[in-house]
Scaffold this active site. Structure first.
Site, short mmCIF file in Angstrom:
data_model
loop_
_atom_site.label_atom_id
_atom_site.label_comp_id
_atom_site.label_asym_id
_atom_site.label_seq_id
_atom_site.Cartn_x
_atom_site.Cartn_y
_atom_site.Cartn_z
CG HIS A 160 -1.98 -1.06 1.20
ND1 HIS A 160 -2.90 -1.19 0.18
CD2 HIS A 160 -2.25 -2.06 2.08
CE1 HIS A 160 -3.68 -2.24 0.44
NE2 HIS A 160 -3.31 -2.79 1.58
CG ASP A 196 -2.85 -8.56 0.41
OD1 ASP A 196 -2.08 -8.76 1.37
OD2 ASP A 196 -3.88 -7.87 0.54
CG HIS A 198 -6.53 -5.30 1.58
ND1 HIS A 198 -5.97 -6.16 2.50
CD2 HIS A 198 -7.69 -4.85 2.13
CE1 HIS A 198 -6.76 -6.22 3.58
NE2 HIS A 198 -7.81 -5.45 3.37
CG ASP A 285 -5.03 -10.06 3.24
OD1 ASP A 285 -4.77 -10.61 2.15
OD2 ASP A 285 -4.71 -8.89 3.51
C1 SP5 Z 1 -1.09 -5.15 3.86
C2 SP5 Z 1 -2.57 -5.16 4.14
O1 SP5 Z 1 -3.20 -6.22 4.01
N1 SP5 Z 1 -3.13 -4.03 4.57
C3 SP5 Z 1 -4.52 -3.95 4.86
C4 SP5 Z 1 -4.92 -2.64 5.43
C5 SP5 Z 1 -6.36 -2.62 5.79
N2 SP5 Z 1 -6.64 -1.55 6.65
C6 SP5 Z 1 -8.03 -1.29 6.89
C7 SP5 Z 1 -8.55 -2.14 7.99
C8 SP5 Z 1 -9.95 -1.79 8.33
C9 SP5 Z 1 -10.46 -2.82 9.27
N3 SP5 Z 1 -11.82 -2.63 9.55
C10 SP5 Z 1 -12.42 -3.86 9.89
C11 SP5 Z 1 -13.77 -3.63 10.46
C12 SP5 Z 1 -14.28 -4.91 11.03
N4 SP5 Z 1 -15.38 -4.63 11.88
ZN ZN Z 2 -4.17 -7.22 2.48
#
Ligand code: SP5
Ligand code: ZN
Length: 343
Positions: A160, A196, A198, A285
């Site tokens: 990211h 991944d 994301h 993930d």
């Molecule tokens: C490297 C990588 O996988 N980065 C991921 C970053 C995601 N960040 C946002 C996370 C938001 C989590 N919110 C979850 C809500 C569940 N109730």
């Molecule tokens: Zn990720």
């Protein structure tokens, strides 16, 4: 297969992150790397050796010096401001604000050098992120020395992070640094395949106008998932880079068949591009038990993904990205890599 990891990477140890309007327990924690390391070391083909320090220069081939310096100085700036705990930005330049001046104030700098409020920054972050980037460089170097595959256990992750901003738990873009290093050491073409949950927005942005590094990403549709503002199928690259960027957004709830089909489509593009090296930004993930993600892959689905990735038949560097189901993380990664090695 050589495994690269330094214990210094564990020093970034955030306690909290902002999610759902609250400070909640951080999910990108040192234990992630420990779980992956222990599980990979149980594979007979894996060997772990002390690693080399390539210095800041190869990092600066991807990231702005001022950004690197800011991360290095953050701990001192935060202490000087009399603050404790972890740093979070809360103000960013809106669409028509100026980005050509870096504010003096720490809160201005935090907004200038970031894109989300979900990424805790600590006085130890720079050292750990630097060590993580070094693991990626060691993995790239192993390929340059003739290894067919290597594994960089990068953590903190990287995909990211853009050339002058952090976010999504990422500070230095380890995969981009490795790909750039391969180019700088003589490779003509490098492919980066981001597998991944994301979208790898930082990696895409870094190479978006370039033909020498192909970027492909399978991920949850940004209409419905983080990072929300990049990762659509119509992002094809610009200028020289046009036709060298491929996104495969998938719906929430995606299972193995659809993810494997998208990976297969990406592999066909890699095959036509005929790179000298392949860098795989690997996050697990997409696992059904992941606490922040909504794909539905099972432990039993993992080996086939590894085996499929092996069909690229190009010297391959794995760079670790996400995966937050900490208790299952080691075995998910190890069984995927086992599938790759058996392929
Ligand atoms: C490297 C990588 O996988 N980065 C991921 C970053 C995601 N960040 C946002 C996370 C938001 C989590 N919110 C979850 C809500 C569940 N109730
Ligand atoms: Zn990720």
């Amino acid at each position: 297969m050589q495994l690269f990891f330094s214990p210094t990477q564990l020093d970034h140890d955030p306690k909290k992150e902002i999610s759902d309007g609250k400070l909640v327990d951080a999910v990108e924690v040192p234990k992630r790397a420990e779980m992956i390391f222990d599980a990979l070391m149980k594979l007979p083909q894996i060997e772990h050796k002390p690693q080399q320090d390539f210095g800041r220069d190869p990092i600066a081939q991807v990231h702005d010096r001022a950004y690197i310096d800011f991360l290095a100085a953050f701990g001192a700036l935060w202490a000087e401001a009399g603050r404790s705990g972890e740093g979070f930005p809360f103000v960013w330049p809106g669409r028509d604000f100026r980005t050509d001046r870096v504010p003096n104030h720490l809160d201005g700098k935090l907004g200038h050098y970031s894109f989300d409020a979900g990424t805790p920054l600590t006085d130890k972050t720079f050292g750990a992120a630097y060590a993580s980037a070094q693991s990626a460089l060691n993995g790239a170097s192993a390929l340059l020395h003739g290894d067919q595959a290597s594994f960089a256990l990068c953590r903190p992750p990287g995909h990211h992070a853009g050339k002058d901003y952090y976010g999504g738990y990422c500070f230095f873009n380890n995969a981009a640094i490795a790909a750039q290093y391969l180019r700088d050491q003589g490779a003509q073409r490098v492919s980066i395949f981001d597998v991944d949950y994301h979208h790898g927005n930082g990696t895409q942005s870094i190479f978006y106008d370039r033909a020498d590094v192909q970027f492909l990403s399978v991920h949850a549709d940004p209409m419905d998932e983080y990072p929300y503002f990049l990762g659509h199928a119509d992002e094809k690259g610009v200028g020289q880079g046009h036709g060298h960027n491929f996104n495969y957004p998938l719906p929430l709830g995606t299972t193995a068949d659809a993810l494997m089909a998208a990976i297969g489509a990406g592999l066909a593009e890699i095959n036509s591009y005929a790179p000298d090296y392949l860098v795989i930004s690997l996050g697990v993930d997409f696992f059904e038990g992941d606490p922040i993600s909504q794909f539905k892959l099972t432990y039993a689905d993992m080996p086939a993904i590894g085996t499929l990735l092996k069909t690229a038949n190009v010297p391959t560097l794995f760079v670790m990205e996400g995966g937050y189901a900490v208790d299952d993380l080691g075995r998910n990664v190890a069984t995927l890599i086992d599938g790759f090695l058996a392929g």
